[in-house]
Design a protein around this motif. Structure first.
Motif, mmCIF file in Angstrom:
data_model
loop_
_atom_site.group_PDB
_atom_site.id
_atom_site.type_symbol
_atom_site.label_atom_id
_atom_site.label_comp_id
_atom_site.label_asym_id
_atom_site.label_seq_id
_atom_site.Cartn_x
_atom_site.Cartn_y
_atom_site.Cartn_z
ATOM 1 N N ALA A 39 26.983 37.191 41.445
ATOM 2 C CA ALA A 39 28.525 36.771 41.984
ATOM 3 C C ALA A 39 28.832 35.536 41.944
ATOM 4 C CB ALA A 39 28.478 37.295 43.491
ATOM 5 N N ALA A 40 27.852 34.656 42.010
ATOM 6 C CA ALA A 40 28.097 33.157 42.044
ATOM 7 C C ALA A 40 28.479 32.781 40.438
ATOM 8 C CB ALA A 40 27.265 32.343 42.182
ATOM 9 N N VAL A 41 27.767 33.343 39.700
ATOM 10 C CA VAL A 41 28.164 33.087 38.331
ATOM 11 C C VAL A 41 29.504 33.834 37.817
ATOM 12 C CG1 VAL A 41 27.367 33.711 35.932
ATOM 13 C CG2 VAL A 41 25.653 33.072 37.499
ATOM 14 N N LEU A 42 29.863 34.807 38.203
ATOM 15 C CA LEU A 42 31.141 35.546 37.930
ATOM 16 C C LEU A 42 32.087 34.535 38.595
ATOM 17 C CD1 LEU A 42 30.474 39.179 38.805
ATOM 18 C CD2 LEU A 42 30.568 38.330 36.526
ATOM 19 N N ALA A 43 32.011 34.041 39.890
ATOM 20 C CA ALA A 43 32.960 33.126 40.335
ATOM 21 C C ALA A 43 33.458 31.812 39.444
ATOM 22 C CB ALA A 43 32.641 32.754 41.869
ATOM 23 N N VAL A 44 32.246 31.438 39.042
ATOM 24 C CA VAL A 44 32.619 30.229 38.141
ATOM 25 C C VAL A 44 33.088 30.500 36.759
ATOM 26 C CG1 VAL A 44 31.198 28.349 36.981
ATOM 27 C CG2 VAL A 44 30.752 28.749 39.318
ATOM 28 N N ARG A 45 32.684 31.810 36.250
ATOM 29 C CA ARG A 45 32.927 32.087 34.707
ATOM 30 C C ARG A 45 34.354 32.689 34.603
ATOM 31 N NH1 ARG A 45 30.362 27.575 33.291
ATOM 32 N NH2 ARG A 45 28.072 27.863 33.415
ATOM 33 N N PHE A 46 34.676 33.428 35.796
ATOM 34 C CA PHE A 46 35.798 34.202 35.841
ATOM 35 C C PHE A 46 36.643 33.799 37.091
ATOM 36 C CE2 PHE A 46 32.620 36.505 33.385
ATOM 37 C CZ PHE A 46 33.182 37.296 32.550
ATOM 38 N N PRO A 47 37.098 32.274 37.275
ATOM 39 C CA PRO A 47 37.519 31.981 38.541
ATOM 40 C C PRO A 47 38.552 32.848 39.017
ATOM 41 C CG PRO A 47 37.897 30.625 36.668
ATOM 42 C CD PRO A 47 37.180 31.427 36.004
ATOM 43 N N LYS A 48 39.494 33.349 38.459
ATOM 44 C CA LYS A 48 40.499 34.103 38.684
ATOM 45 C C LYS A 48 40.716 35.597 39.011
ATOM 46 C CE LYS A 48 43.818 30.952 36.340
ATOM 47 N NZ LYS A 48 44.756 30.587 35.538
ATOM 48 N N VAL A 49 39.292 36.104 38.950
ATOM 49 C CA VAL A 49 39.144 37.598 39.096
ATOM 50 C C VAL A 49 38.440 37.773 40.489
ATOM 51 C CG1 VAL A 49 38.194 39.942 38.141
ATOM 52 C CG2 VAL A 49 38.750 37.932 36.542
ATOM 53 N N LYS A 50 39.141 38.601 41.291
ATOM 54 C CA LYS A 50 38.499 39.297 42.538
ATOM 55 C C LYS A 50 37.178 39.677 42.371
ATOM 56 C CE LYS A 50 39.618 41.370 46.906
ATOM 57 N NZ LYS A 50 40.717 42.379 47.524
ATOM 58 N N ILE A 51 36.414 39.265 43.247
ATOM 59 C CA ILE A 51 35.176 40.115 43.453
ATOM 60 C C ILE A 51 34.899 40.670 44.597
ATOM 61 C CG2 ILE A 51 32.656 39.579 43.156
ATOM 62 C CD1 ILE A 51 33.203 36.973 41.804
ATOM 63 N N VAL A 52 34.508 42.022 44.799
ATOM 64 C CA VAL A 52 34.155 42.935 46.036
ATOM 65 C C VAL A 52 32.719 43.032 46.060
ATOM 66 C CG1 VAL A 52 36.537 43.730 46.257
ATOM 67 C CG2 VAL A 52 34.985 44.864 44.992
ATOM 68 N N PRO A 53 31.985 43.105 47.047
ATOM 69 C CA PRO A 53 30.408 43.203 46.934
ATOM 70 C C PRO A 53 29.952 44.464 47.048
ATOM 71 C CG PRO A 53 31.326 42.805 48.989
ATOM 72 C CD PRO A 53 32.579 42.960 48.378
ATOM 73 N N ASP A 54 30.356 45.669 47.393
ATOM 74 C CA ASP A 54 29.889 46.934 47.596
ATOM 75 C C ASP A 54 30.362 48.105 46.956
ATOM 76 O OD1 ASP A 54 28.106 48.897 48.661
ATOM 77 O OD2 ASP A 54 28.464 48.380 50.745
ATOM 78 N N VAL A 55 29.767 48.520 46.050
ATOM 79 C CA VAL A 55 30.267 49.763 45.288
ATOM 80 C C VAL A 55 30.242 50.814 46.258
ATOM 81 C CG1 VAL A 55 27.983 50.440 44.467
ATOM 82 C CG2 VAL A 55 29.807 50.658 43.015
ATOM 83 N N ARG A 56 29.444 51.269 47.210
ATOM 84 C CA ARG A 56 29.344 52.193 48.101
ATOM 85 C C ARG A 56 30.780 52.116 48.996
ATOM 86 N NH1 ARG A 56 23.977 50.730 50.485
ATOM 87 N NH2 ARG A 56 25.085 48.826 50.752
ATOM 88 N N ASP A 57 31.737 51.027 49.303
ATOM 89 C CA ASP A 57 32.648 51.166 49.898
ATOM 90 C C ASP A 57 33.856 51.387 49.122
ATOM 91 O OD1 ASP A 57 34.611 50.586 51.563
ATOM 92 O OD2 ASP A 57 33.837 48.646 52.325
ATOM 93 N N ILE A 58 34.126 52.898 48.964
ATOM 94 C CA ILE A 58 35.208 53.173 48.145
ATOM 95 C C ILE A 58 36.533 52.943 48.562
ATOM 96 C CG2 ILE A 58 36.192 55.267 46.828
ATOM 97 C CD1 ILE A 58 33.360 54.771 45.976
#
Length: 415
Positions: A39-58
């Motif tokens: 997630a830290a890599v995603l935050a740096v390389r795709f800074p404008k895209v939101k990240i949510v953590p849990d695929v189970r939280d539909i």
């Protein structure tokens, strides 16, 4: 460029699927990833895209997905499918998470779905786990196709077979996955003629041998350490590649996972650089996903491929498709294209490390006791490398780390 789809990315890892799709003109609007370093890599390389953590939280996913999103990707964990893993199937705790992808599709239909996993997905326990996923996609009204693709076809000296399953409500998925059918090459060459890749953590049941290529980069090993492959160079040295070359073997720019030293992972702890090998080994290959993304963007014509009816209960073939009523097995190679690769020894851009005396000694002990057949001269080459390492003065070996980030352009489609 063709049409551009809006991507929701589950099990996003370090963004291999999505970076390739971006290069093909598509855009990602949401990531779902719970590994803190990834997630830290995603935050740096795709800074404008939101990240949510849990695929189970539909419910959280449904609140975060863009109304315009029409492509769902999921390179879900292979841990319980892989022959090098636990082979527990859906009785395990990781690969079973693809069921959450299906639960999301039940509540929020996407026109297009793209899944990726190891080829053993179609074989483990009689193929029941692929049957479950395809059966549910059929119930939800999707046409589907899958194909096993090798990253070597795209000019990278890494033998990496992965099963890609594309399902659509609006297109014929054969038009995406079944273009190109190049015969595969399997030329045996002497150890002194080219570099040969293998896994020094193995040796009892196999090697993961590669002719002028490395075997599949992995997220871990049976001895629970970061697991770069070894390479027997034509001059007799045994080395392990620099992590930046591992990134390049997966189609990333060198330094993709080298995020800022002071940046904390998403769990608030310092970024653990040692886990970069895990993230790279778990990634979807960027060159393969770029090819698929371009086929999605441009393809409308369904190619003619050799096929025959696939009867339910029969073993899954290496490629197949279905329209919800009938299924067909397809005879097609792992290589949709062929791009001339550099020799493995010439591909390596950064100085490799010599395989240590301790690692070499353990590996040599295993292959000496093994009943496996090894390439001519291989055991002798390992013994010579071990003798050279034993003769060297003890040197401290540290995990490679770079101070500060390697400047890289953020993913094009994040703009």
């Amino acid at each position: 460029m063709g049409r551009a789809l809006n991507v929701t990315a589950l099990f996003a890892g370090i963004g291999g699927f999505e970076l390739g799709l971006h290069r093909a003109g598509h855009k990602t609007s949401l990531f779902c990833e719970n590994d803190p370093e990834a997630a830290a890599v995603l935050a740096v390389r795709f800074p404008k895209v939101k990240i949510v953590p849990d695929v189970r939280d539909i419910d959280e996913l449904l609140e975060s997905i863009s109304p315009r999103s029409n492509l769902l990707t999921a390179g879900f964990p292979c841990t319980d499918f892989s022959q090098a893993g636990r082979t527990q199937g859906f009785a395990g705790t990781q690969s079973v998470l693809v069921r959450d992808t299906l639960r999301l599709l039940e509540r929020r239909r996407f026109d297009h779905v793209l899944l990726e996993n190891v080829p053993n997905w179609r074989k483990l326990h009689g193929g029941q786990y692929l049957e479950e996923v395809i059966g549910e996609l059929e119930r939800l009204g999707y046409h589907w196709a899958y194909r096993t693709v090798d990253a070597q076809a795209f000019g990278l000296p890494q033998r990496r077979l992965r099963l890609f399953l594309y399902a659509s409500k609006v297109d014929d998925p054969r038009a995406v996955l079944f273009h190109g059918n190049v015969p595969e090459t399997d030329i045996r060459r002497p150890l002194t003629e080219c570099a040969h890749g293998f896994y020094w953590t193995e040796g009892t049941r196999g090697l993961g041998w590669g002719e002028d290529c490395v075997p599949t980069l992995k997220g871990g090993s049976t001895i629970s350490i970061p697991s770069p492959p070894a390479i027997l160079m034509p001059d007799g040295r045994i080395v392990t590649p620099d992590i930046r070359d591992a990134e390049r073997l997966q189609g990333f720019a060198a330094g993709w996972t080298d995020v800022e030293e002071s940046r904390k992972a998403s769990d608030g702890l310092p970024f653990r650089h040692r886990r970069r090998w895990t993230q790279i080994g778990n990634a979807v290959n960027v060159e393969v996903s770029t090819w698929i993304g371009r086929r999605i963007a441009q393809s409308r014509e369904t190619p003619s491929v050799p096929e025959a009816p696939l009867i339910r209960g029969e073993p899954w073939s290496e490629a197949a498709w279905g329209d919800g009523r009938r299924r067909w097995r397809v005879n097609i190679s792992h290589w949709p294209v062929v791009r001339k690769p550099k020799p493995l020894s010439g591909f390596l851009k950064y100085p490799p490390a010599l395989l240590s005396e301790r690692a070499t000694a353990g590996f040599y002990k295993r292959i000496s006791a093994s009943s496996l057949r090894f390439p001519d001269g291989f055991k002798e080459a390992v013994a010579k490398h071990l003798a050279r390492m034993e003769a060297q003065p003890l040197r401290k070996v540290s995990f490679p780390r770079k101070r500060g980030p390697i400047p890289l352009q953020a993913a094009e489609a994040a703009e």
